[in-house]
Design a protein around this motif. Structure first.
Motif, short mmCIF file in Angstrom:
data_model
loop_
_atom_site.label_atom_id
_atom_site.label_comp_id
_atom_site.label_asym_id
_atom_site.label_seq_id
_atom_site.Cartn_x
_atom_site.Cartn_y
_atom_site.Cartn_z
N ILE A 247 0.81 -1.22 0.00
CA ILE A 247 0.00 0.00 0.00
C ILE A 247 0.84 1.26 0.00
O ILE A 247 0.45 2.29 -0.56
N SER A 248 2.02 1.22 0.61
CA SER A 248 2.86 2.41 0.68
C SER A 248 3.18 2.95 -0.70
O SER A 248 3.06 4.15 -0.96
N THR A 249 3.57 2.07 -1.62
CA THR A 249 3.88 2.48 -3.00
C THR A 249 2.61 2.90 -3.72
O THR A 249 2.59 3.89 -4.46
N MET A 250 1.54 2.17 -3.50
CA MET A 250 0.29 2.40 -4.21
C MET A 250 -0.29 3.79 -3.92
O MET A 250 -0.71 4.50 -4.83
N ILE A 251 -0.31 4.17 -2.67
CA ILE A 251 -0.94 5.44 -2.33
C ILE A 251 0.06 6.58 -2.16
O ILE A 251 -0.34 7.73 -1.97
N GLY A 252 1.35 6.27 -2.23
CA GLY A 252 2.35 7.32 -2.14
C GLY A 252 2.69 7.74 -0.73
O GLY A 252 3.01 8.91 -0.49
N ALA A 253 2.66 6.80 0.22
CA ALA A 253 3.03 7.11 1.60
C ALA A 253 4.54 6.99 1.77
O ALA A 253 5.23 6.32 0.99
N ASP A 254 5.07 7.63 2.79
CA ASP A 254 6.51 7.58 3.07
C ASP A 254 6.89 6.33 3.85
O ASP A 254 8.03 5.86 3.74
N ALA A 255 5.96 5.82 4.65
CA ALA A 255 6.28 4.67 5.50
C ALA A 255 4.99 4.08 6.03
O ALA A 255 3.90 4.63 5.85
N VAL A 256 5.11 2.93 6.70
CA VAL A 256 3.97 2.30 7.35
C VAL A 256 4.35 1.97 8.79
O VAL A 256 5.53 1.81 9.12
N ILE A 257 3.34 1.89 9.64
CA ILE A 257 3.52 1.42 11.02
C ILE A 257 2.72 0.14 11.14
O ILE A 257 1.49 0.16 11.05
N LYS A 258 3.41 -0.97 11.37
CA LYS A 258 2.78 -2.29 11.31
C LYS A 258 2.18 -2.75 12.63
O LYS A 258 1.25 -3.57 12.64
#
Length: 275
Positions: A247-258
């Protein structure tokens, strides 16, 4: 991935390439109705960015705006970029390029769209080009956008339409106990959430979603926040990561918190430029 043609130090090549990749992925993987919504979001968020400090005589003419729109709608992928580079070489200030050319082109594209003068495919392509352009200009436009805003460390927001708020409430409580100054926004529709966020300037914005149906609303929110908060770190959290691991690449986020156990340290890493 398109290679950024802009050779001015004021242009962020990495942000340009990431924005280009994101819009291409969105156009390929989301249904047409969702892509239309996202393209409309880019146009309407940019078209109301009216000139502030720039002098009226510095603003581009109608002919100049029409020429940029023609370049944005052309099959030549970099025609609009070449126009901006040429304007820079002619001494046009970057503030004028953004506030005059980009905002003016967005307004004109919006009018053409409303009048059915351009097709779905054309407006999608043009919106993507505009989006990557303003992402490349983010360091230039940030001071004007953030003017008169209070600076805050972080905002936690529940994606519009998401109903499960317990997780974000727990996370906010944990961060506040650790001494973080966090604003929490829950239960808001898209426009209200963006408007509320624009009252302050955040170093990090954490967007929380859980349902796998939140992909399009989350992407739309990220596009809007990228325009209104050009320098903020955008992070995604919640069970939506289980449904969309990329999802990070798909929506253009800088990072994720899992997970919640590492959330505090992870966000600090992102804000320190490590994520």
């Amino acid at each position: 991935m398109a290679k950024a043609p802009m050779n001015d130090d004021a242009f962020d090549r990495v942000a340009y390439q990431e924005a280009d990749q994101q819009f291409r992925l969105v156009s390929e993987k989301l249904p047409r109705q969702a892509v239309t919504s996202l393209a409309r979001e880019v146009v309407r968020r940019l078209e109301f960015r009216m000139p502030r400090a720039a002098k009226k005589e510095e603003m581009p003419s109608t002919t100049g705006i029409d020429a940029l729109c023609e370049a944005l709608l052309s099959t030549h992928d970099r025609a609009a970029d070449d126009m901006i580079v040429a304007a820079r070489r002619d001494g046009v200030r970057l503030e004028v390029i953004y506030l005059g050319y980009v905002a003016g082109a967005a307004r004109r594209l919006g009018q053409m769209w409303d009048n059915d003068e351009i097709s779905f495919a054309e407006v999608t392509i043009a919106s993507g080009k505009l989006y990557r352009m303003i992402r490349a200009l983010r360091h230039v436009v940030a001071p004007a956008i953030a003017e008169d805003r209070d600076e805050r460390p972080a905002m936690f927001a529940l994606a519009p339409g998401e109903t499960h708020s317990l997780g974000i409430e727990i996370a906010t409580d944990i961060f506040r106990r650790e001494g973080w100054d966090v604003d929490m926004l829950v239960g808001l529709d898209h426009d209200t959430l963006v408007a509320r966020s624009e009252t302050r300037s955040y170093r990090a914005i954490v967007l929380v979603a859980n349902s796998d149906t939140m992909l399009e609303p989350l992407t739309r929110l990220v596009l809007a926040l990228r325009i209104s908060h050009p320098l903020s770190h955008l992070v995604v959290a919640g069970h939506i990561l289980d449904h969309h691991p990329d999802i990070s690449t798909m929506i253009g986020a800088d990072a994720v918190i899992k997970d919640i156990d590492t959330a505090v340290s992870r966000l600090q890493e992102v804000m320190d430029g490590m994520g």
